[in-house]
Design a protein around this motif. Sequence first.
Motif, PDB file in Angstrom:
ATOM      1  N   ILE A  46      53.299  35.581 -12.550  1.00 39.71           N
ATOM      2  CA  ILE A  46      54.626  35.097 -12.199  1.00 39.71           C
ATOM      3  C   ILE A  46      54.599  33.578 -12.257  1.00 39.71           C
ATOM      4  O   ILE A  46      53.797  32.940 -11.575  1.00 39.71           O
ATOM      5  CB  ILE A  46      55.045  35.580 -10.789  1.00 39.71           C
ATOM      6  N   THR A  47      55.471  32.997 -13.074  1.00 35.91           N
ATOM      7  CA  THR A  47      55.494  31.546 -13.223  1.00 35.91           C
ATOM      8  C   THR A  47      56.514  30.881 -12.301  1.00 35.91           C
ATOM      9  O   THR A  47      56.361  29.719 -11.946  1.00 35.91           O
ATOM     10  CB  THR A  47      55.813  31.156 -14.682  1.00 35.91           C
ATOM     11  N   ASP A  48      57.550  31.633 -11.887  1.00 34.34           N
ATOM     12  CA  ASP A  48      58.572  31.062 -11.016  1.00 34.34           C
ATOM     13  C   ASP A  48      59.417  32.192 -10.440  1.00 34.34           C
ATOM     14  O   ASP A  48      59.742  33.146 -11.148  1.00 34.34           O
ATOM     15  CB  ASP A  48      59.462  30.103 -11.813  1.00 34.34           C
ATOM     16  N   ILE A  49      59.753  32.090  -9.182  1.00 33.24           N
ATOM     17  CA  ILE A  49      60.706  33.022  -8.575  1.00 33.24           C
ATOM     18  C   ILE A  49      62.073  32.356  -8.689  1.00 33.24           C
ATOM     19  O   ILE A  49      62.380  31.416  -7.951  1.00 33.24           O
ATOM     20  CB  ILE A  49      60.336  33.340  -7.111  1.00 33.24           C
ATOM     21  N   VAL A  50      62.856  32.817  -9.641  1.00 28.75           N
ATOM     22  CA  VAL A  50      64.128  32.183  -9.962  1.00 28.75           C
ATOM     23  C   VAL A  50      65.226  32.611  -8.993  1.00 28.75           C
ATOM     24  O   VAL A  50      66.064  31.826  -8.581  1.00 28.75           O
ATOM     25  CB  VAL A  50      64.540  32.511 -11.416  1.00 28.75           C
ATOM     26  N   LYS A  51      65.199  33.886  -8.605  1.00 27.69           N
ATOM     27  CA  LYS A  51      66.184  34.418  -7.666  1.00 27.69           C
ATOM     28  C   LYS A  51      65.507  35.471  -6.809  1.00 27.69           C
ATOM     29  O   LYS A  51      64.721  36.269  -7.306  1.00 27.69           O
ATOM     30  CB  LYS A  51      67.369  35.026  -8.410  1.00 27.69           C
ATOM     31  N   PHE A  52      65.830  35.459  -5.514  1.00 26.85           N
ATOM     32  CA  PHE A  52      65.265  36.422  -4.597  1.00 26.85           C
ATOM     33  C   PHE A  52      66.342  36.795  -3.592  1.00 26.85           C
ATOM     34  O   PHE A  52      66.476  36.165  -2.542  1.00 26.85           O
ATOM     35  CB  PHE A  52      64.037  35.847  -3.890  1.00 26.85           C
TER      36      PHE A  52
END
Length: 149
Positions: A140-146
């Motif tokens: 995972i490179t980035d959590i864009v939306k959670f």
Amino acid sequence: MRAKIDRADIELIKLLSKNARYTYKELAEILKTTRQRISRRMDKLEKMGVIKKYTVIPDFEKLGYVYVILGITFKPGTDVEKIVESIKEDEDVKIIERAIGSHNLILHIVAPKDMKSIEQKIHQISSKMEGIDSMDVTFITDIVKFDIL
């Protein structure tokens, strides 16, 4: 009689999923109700098990870690519950999800950034599991939306 979840409960959960640090007073102001009603709703949602945990989403890269998801498929007849119990206490396993589809189990893990450490961590975890048919590794490179709801 079982308590029901209504639209106000859903709105409360949505707000908390965006910021679990809201005070009851702030939630009451946003939802145009009283702090006491928020308190009662929170108690109800916690007792019902609707709200399981209050948490944060860290930036693993800034902490010096990489976030990895393991999708694991087991051979038929594998005791998945026994496997879950064997990995629950591993502090680097952050989320364990049972699944239906391509994988039987999804693990979210963190490991130091260097590839050797990542390989060792994946080997350490997978060696506790008998009956693995296949395993996919996703970085995972980035959590864009959670969002929860």
